[in-house]
Design a protein around this motif. Structure first.
Motif, PDB file in Angstrom:
ATOM      1  N   PHE A   1      34.554 -13.693  85.288  1.00  0.00           N
ATOM      2  CA  PHE A   1      35.971 -14.051  85.223  1.00  0.00           C
ATOM      3  C   PHE A   1      36.650 -13.630  86.520  1.00  0.00           C
ATOM      4  N   ASP A   2      37.400 -14.555  87.117  1.00  0.00           N
ATOM      5  CA  ASP A   2      38.113 -14.220  88.348  1.00  0.00           C
ATOM      6  C   ASP A   2      39.572 -13.873  88.034  1.00  0.00           C
ATOM      7  N   ALA A   3      40.338 -13.599  89.095  1.00  0.00           N
ATOM      8  CA  ALA A   3      41.733 -13.181  88.923  1.00  0.00           C
ATOM      9  C   ALA A   3      42.566 -14.241  88.209  1.00  0.00           C
ATOM     10  N   ALA A   4      42.303 -15.507  88.510  1.00  0.00           N
ATOM     11  CA  ALA A   4      43.052 -16.586  87.858  1.00  0.00           C
ATOM     12  C   ALA A   4      42.758 -16.612  86.354  1.00  0.00           C
ATOM     13  N   HIS A   5      41.496 -16.361  85.990  1.00  0.00           N
ATOM     14  CA  HIS A   5      41.133 -16.321  84.569  1.00  0.00           C
ATOM     15  C   HIS A   5      41.865 -15.180  83.851  1.00  0.00           C
ATOM     16  N   LEU A   6      41.927 -14.018  84.511  1.00  0.00           N
ATOM     17  CA  LEU A   6      42.587 -12.873  83.895  1.00  0.00           C
ATOM     18  C   LEU A   6      44.082 -13.139  83.704  1.00  0.00           C
ATOM     19  N   GLU A   7      44.687 -13.758  84.697  1.00  0.00           N
ATOM     20  CA  GLU A   7      46.112 -14.100  84.571  1.00  0.00           C
ATOM     21  C   GLU A   7      46.331 -15.099  83.439  1.00  0.00           C
ATOM     22  N   GLN A   8      45.424 -16.063  83.360  1.00  0.00           N
ATOM     23  CA  GLN A   8      45.543 -17.075  82.305  1.00  0.00           C
ATOM     24  C   GLN A   8      45.322 -16.464  80.919  1.00  0.00           C
ATOM     25  N   ALA A   9      44.398 -15.507  80.813  1.00  0.00           N
ATOM     26  CA  ALA A   9      44.166 -14.829  79.538  1.00  0.00           C
ATOM     27  C   ALA A   9      45.410 -14.052  79.110  1.00  0.00           C
ATOM     28  N   GLY A  10      46.073 -13.423  80.071  1.00  0.00           N
ATOM     29  CA  GLY A  10      47.299 -12.704  79.756  1.00  0.00           C
ATOM     30  C   GLY A  10      48.408 -13.626  79.284  1.00  0.00           C
ATOM     31  N   ALA A  11      48.545 -14.772  79.955  1.00  0.00           N
ATOM     32  CA  ALA A  11      49.578 -15.725  79.548  1.00  0.00           C
ATOM     33  C   ALA A  11      49.285 -16.284  78.161  1.00  0.00           C
ATOM     34  N   LEU A  47      22.690  -8.735  72.126  1.00  0.00           N
ATOM     35  CA  LEU A  47      22.267  -9.810  71.217  1.00  0.00           C
ATOM     36  C   LEU A  47      22.584 -11.173  71.802  1.00  0.00           C
ATOM     37  N   HIS A  48      23.642 -11.268  72.594  1.00  0.00           N
ATOM     38  CA  HIS A  48      24.001 -12.527  73.270  1.00  0.00           C
ATOM     39  C   HIS A  48      23.960 -12.368  74.785  1.00  0.00           C
ATOM     40  N   ARG A  49      23.328 -11.287  75.235  1.00  0.00           N
ATOM     41  CA  ARG A  49      23.242 -11.012  76.678  1.00  0.00           C
ATOM     42  C   ARG A  49      24.616 -11.137  77.342  1.00  0.00           C
ATOM     43  N   MET A  50      25.646 -10.581  76.676  1.00  0.00           N
ATOM     44  CA  MET A  50      27.025 -10.739  77.126  1.00  0.00           C
ATOM     45  C   MET A  50      27.354  -9.659  78.154  1.00  0.00           C
ATOM     46  N   THR A  51      27.423 -10.068  79.416  1.00  0.00           N
ATOM     47  CA  THR A  51      27.643  -9.118  80.506  1.00  0.00           C
ATOM     48  C   THR A  51      29.059  -9.159  81.067  1.00  0.00           C
ATOM     49  N   SER A  52      29.794 -10.252  80.813  1.00  0.00           N
ATOM     50  CA  SER A  52      31.180 -10.350  81.272  1.00  0.00           C
ATOM     51  C   SER A  52      32.090 -10.402  80.047  1.00  0.00           C
ATOM     52  N   LEU A  53      33.051  -9.482  79.992  1.00  0.00           N
ATOM     53  CA  LEU A  53      33.872  -9.361  78.787  1.00  0.00           C
ATOM     54  C   LEU A  53      35.321  -9.092  79.179  1.00  0.00           C
ATOM     55  N   VAL A  54      36.239  -9.856  78.569  1.00  0.00           N
ATOM     56  CA  VAL A  54      37.675  -9.682  78.816  1.00  0.00           C
ATOM     57  C   VAL A  54      38.389  -9.507  77.480  1.00  0.00           C
ATOM     58  N   TYR A  55      39.244  -8.466  77.416  1.00  0.00           N
ATOM     59  CA  TYR A  55      40.123  -8.297  76.250  1.00  0.00           C
ATOM     60  C   TYR A  55      41.573  -8.433  76.718  1.00  0.00           C
ATOM     61  N   ALA A  56      42.340  -9.246  75.994  1.00  0.00           N
ATOM     62  CA  ALA A  56      43.768  -9.392  76.280  1.00  0.00           C
ATOM     63  C   ALA A  56      44.548  -8.965  75.049  1.00  0.00           C
ATOM     64  N   PRO A  57      45.354  -7.905  75.134  1.00  0.00           N
ATOM     65  CA  PRO A  57      46.132  -7.469  73.966  1.00  0.00           C
ATOM     66  C   PRO A  57      47.220  -8.485  73.645  1.00  0.00           C
ATOM     67  N   VAL A  58      47.401  -8.735  72.361  1.00  0.00           N
ATOM     68  CA  VAL A  58      48.423  -9.665  71.882  1.00  0.00           C
ATOM     69  C   VAL A  58      49.562  -8.832  71.301  1.00  0.00           C
ATOM     70  N   VAL A  59      50.728  -8.919  71.914  1.00  0.00           N
ATOM     71  CA  VAL A  59      51.869  -8.076  71.546  1.00  0.00           C
ATOM     72  C   VAL A  59      52.929  -8.926  70.855  1.00  0.00           C
ATOM     73  N   ALA A  60      53.402  -8.446  69.706  1.00  0.00           N
ATOM     74  CA  ALA A  60      54.509  -9.088  68.985  1.00  0.00           C
ATOM     75  C   ALA A  60      55.455  -7.998  68.529  1.00  0.00           C
ATOM     76  N   ASP A  61      56.748  -8.190  68.761  1.00  0.00           N
ATOM     77  CA  ASP A  61      57.757  -7.199  68.390  1.00  0.00           C
ATOM     78  C   ASP A  61      57.407  -5.835  68.965  1.00  0.00           C
ATOM     79  N   ASP A  62      56.927  -5.840  70.210  1.00  0.00           N
ATOM     80  CA  ASP A  62      56.631  -4.630  70.976  1.00  0.00           C
ATOM     81  C   ASP A  62      55.499  -3.802  70.377  1.00  0.00           C
ATOM     82  N   ARG A  63      54.582  -4.439  69.656  1.00  0.00           N
ATOM     83  CA  ARG A  63      53.425  -3.738  69.101  1.00  0.00           C
ATOM     84  C   ARG A  63      52.188  -4.600  69.303  1.00  0.00           C
ATOM     85  N   VAL A  64      51.049  -3.952  69.547  1.00  0.00           N
ATOM     86  CA  VAL A  64      49.792  -4.695  69.693  1.00  0.00           C
ATOM     87  C   VAL A  64      49.320  -5.097  68.300  1.00  0.00           C
TER      88      VAL A  64
END
Length: 335
Positions: free
Chosen positions: A145-155, A113-130
């Motif tokens: 998304f490059d490696a720097a983007h993935l690192e930034q998404a994790g941070a 529907l949005h022609r979305m071909t690049s997708l990143v999910y970053a889990p958000v953890v609080a108190d050791d649970r997603v």
């Protein structure tokens, strides 16, 4: 300092001021393009046990897309499930080729529907649970998304987890404080809780009734508290007519002070006080001063039914049958 570093610091400073999930999402959407460029964003709050969505929000996609995703893709999305299972930032094009992604039913039914071909999910953890996921997407033709983007998404996901954890703990503390305050207010005993750090005070209804019944000429609560502490320290011999006892909570800046009705209780002879509980003595003293049941109830913040119950106990213990007999008994200092 690089512009992206300045943007990350500015966004972080903005996010930590959020007081709710909705406010956190708004602040996130307002600054995320400075980190990743134009990007579709989703931020979903999850039940950590079932993975069911508690709150969902997005920017850059249609409401129809969101409805289709929840109905046809959320439970089977391999990128989302991998991110949650491994608690790691997951990029669809690291899992499969672009052609393989396009061949998936969830792409054909939803992401197309949005022609979305690049997708990143970053889990958000609080108190050791997603507890949430940060979702980033780009349309076909845009840079991936490059490696720097993935690192930034994790941070960024780590920061969101810290903020959500702080919000949850603050909500829990506020809820407990409300529960404790309600419990104190239901207590028959007159209590005053003083926060020595914040300079605030909570007075329950029983204590408020006692304080309201004192005349302006009588010492203030703080003067009576000072007298009580001086008496406890042996500096003075006179006891407070208002303060029954005062306790500083362990490892806390809170002072809990218990009040007594005052001079009415002191008019009862010692022999009579020994036969009654403190609350019964308060009721008996007010009867001896001519108070009716309704007046006693208002003065002590009790129901009239409760006052009548106390009177029955008092009559039985003192072997009297009427208010008149109780009043006469209260005047007998020598028995």
């Amino acid at each position: 300092m690089m512009a992206s570093s300045r943007s990350a610091i500015a966004l972080a400073a903005d996010l930590v001021r959020a007081g709710s999930f909705d406010e956190l999402a708004r602040r996130l959407y307002g600054g995320i393009d400075d980190l990743f460029g134009p990007v579709c964003v989703g931020f979903d709050l999850l039940d950590p046990d079932t993975r069911e969505v508690r709150r969902t929000s997005a920017r850059g996609v249609s409401d129809y897309f969101m409805a289709r995703y929840d109905r046809f893709a959320r439970r089977t999305d391999p990128v989302l499930n991998s991110a949650i299972d491994h608690r790691a930032v997951t990029y669809n094009l690291s899992m499969m080729s672009s052609a393989e992604w396009r061949s998936l039913v969830i792409y054909q039914e939803v992401f197309s529907l949005h022609r979305m071909t690049s997708l990143v999910y970053a889990p958000v953890v609080a108190d050791d649970r997603v507890v949430a996921t940060l979702n980033l997407g780009r349309e076909d033709g845009a840079d991936g998304f490059d490696a720097a983007h993935l690192e930034q998404a994790g941070a960024l996901a780590d920061l969101l987890g810290a903020v959500l954890g702080s919000q949850r703990r603050a909500d829990t503390l506020a809820r407990r404080a409300d529960q404790y305050a309600a419990a104190i207010d239901l207590c028959d005993e007159a209590m005053v809780v003083t926060d020595l750090r914040e300079g605030e005070r909570h007075v329950n209804p029983s204590a408020a009734a006692i304080l309201a019944g004192r005349s302006p000429a009588e010492p203030s609560l703080d003067e009576e508290m000072a007298l009580h502490h001086a008496r406890a320290a042996g500096s003075v011999e006179r006891s407070s007519a208002l303060v029954k006892r005062s306790v500083t909570l362990e490892d806390s800046d809170a002072l809990v002070t218990f009040l007594q009705a005052g001079k009415g209780g002191e008019r009862l002879p010692a022999w009579l006080l020994q036969r009654l509980t403190p609350r019964e003595a308060e009721v008996a003293a007010l009867v001896a001063r001519g108070y009716r049941d309704g007046e006693i109830a208002r003065h002590l913040v009790l129901s009239t039914h409760t006052v009548k119950g106390y009177l029955r106990e008092i009559y039985q213990k003192l072997e009297v049958r009427s208010r008149v007999e109780l009043t006469r008994l209260a005047a007998d200092k020598e028995r």
